[in-house]
Design an enzyme around this catalytic site. Structure first.
Site, PDB file in Angstrom:
ATOM      1  N   ASP A  61      34.637  31.908  36.810  1.00 49.43           N
ATOM      2  CA  ASP A  61      34.006  32.731  37.246  1.00 49.43           C
ATOM      3  C   ASP A  61      33.188  33.495  36.115  1.00 49.43           C
ATOM      4  OD1 ASP A  61      34.092  32.785  40.024  1.00 49.43           O
ATOM      5  OD2 ASP A  61      35.968  33.997  40.202  1.00 49.43           O
ATOM      6  N   LEU A 175      37.870  45.540  43.252  1.00 43.14           N
ATOM      7  CA  LEU A 175      38.777  45.325  44.097  1.00 43.14           C
ATOM      8  C   LEU A 175      40.109  45.757  43.686  1.00 43.14           C
ATOM      9  CD1 LEU A 175      39.606  44.258  46.869  1.00 43.14           C
ATOM     10  CD2 LEU A 175      39.411  41.875  45.806  1.00 43.14           C
TER      11      LEU A 175
END
Length: 270
Positions: A61, A175
């Site tokens: 990522d 998150l």
């Protein structure tokens, strides 16, 4: 191409591709050779990066983020093969490389347009694909942050920091701090405090057109300013940063079946 957030469009056959890797050749094995073979079989050739039809990422990522920033504003979509740990932004796993590349180069992929952030502080302006973070520059020291949305003062909080994230960034630092997941297609940003010293601090989802202003109200500690995990500088006492949704959008390429919810289920629900 539609400019609506989260929209998808099918693409033509890829004739020219750019390649981005995470800089550890031992981790991607023969993936580069495989990519060269697929390009040769399909007649794709090398050329100027901005003239590529597609950018192919071999990495995790972090490498995906770097590529999305690199190709922002060029019209070149970015597709990823996951050679990292999580790979939420990747379209397929490393062991699916051959099939994934063949399909992508044949045009069997979609492009998701995702909002990015524009930040402004101290007379400079920049963009962020994932998030803008304001946190204490002194390890272990709490800071006091004032904040406002759309020009309306929302008070101040002692905390460890604040995260403002895009939908693509909402599954990262946001998150992990209890912030909301923004499904791809939402044209909004999430604002989440990090370890707030309050029983009433809650994350906030802010739509396009509403700016977030964050002020360092700590008297004796600078606040560090980070974008996509990289430190830009510090906000001294009384200094502020303004964050808004930018006009530009990042272009994330994906195989048709690799939807947001299939990735969410694979990564977080299993």
């Amino acid at each position: 191409m539609s400019s609506s957030a989260g929209s998808t469009t099918q693409r033509p056959e890829v004739r020219r591709a750019a390649v981005v890797t995470h800089g550890r050749p031992e981790a991607i094995g023969g993936a580069l050779e495989q990519l060269q073979r697929e390009k040769h079989d399909l007649g794709a050739d090398d050329g100027a990066v901005a003239e590529a039809d597609l950018a192919v990422v071999l990495g995790g990522d972090g490498t995906m983020l770097r590529a999305l920033r690199r190709f922002l504003g060029t019209g070149v979509p970015v597709i990823g093969a996951n050679f990292g740990r999580v790979g939420f932004l990747a379209a397929f796993e490393a062991d699916q490389l051959e099939d994934g590349l063949r399909r992508a180069f044949a045009g069997d992929y979609r492009v998701v347009e995702l909002p990015v952030l524009e930040g402004e502080a101290g007379g400079s302006r920049w963009t962020a694909v994932n998030d803008v973070v304001v946190t204490s520059s002194a390890l272990g020291r709490m800071i006091e942050l004032g904040w406002a949305v759309g020009g309306e003062d929302l008070g101040w909080l002692p905390c460890d920091g604040l995260v403002c994230s895009t939908p693509s960034g909402s599954t990262a630092y946001n998150l992990s701090n209890g912030g909301p997941v923004l499904v791809w297609g939402l044209d909004a940003m999430a604002v989440t405090f990090v370890a707030p010293h309050s029983l009433h601090a809650r994350p906030l989802v802010v739509p396009r057109g509403q700016e977030l202003t964050v002020v360092n109200r700590t008297q004796d500690v600078d606040a560090a300013l980070l974008t996509d995990g990289h430190r830009l500088g510090d906000l001294g006492p009384g200094a502020e940063v303004v964050v808004r949704l930018a006009e530009a959008r990042s272009l994330l390429a994906t195989l048709p079946e690799s939807t947001f919810f299939s990735r969410y289920r694979r990564t977080f629900a299993s």
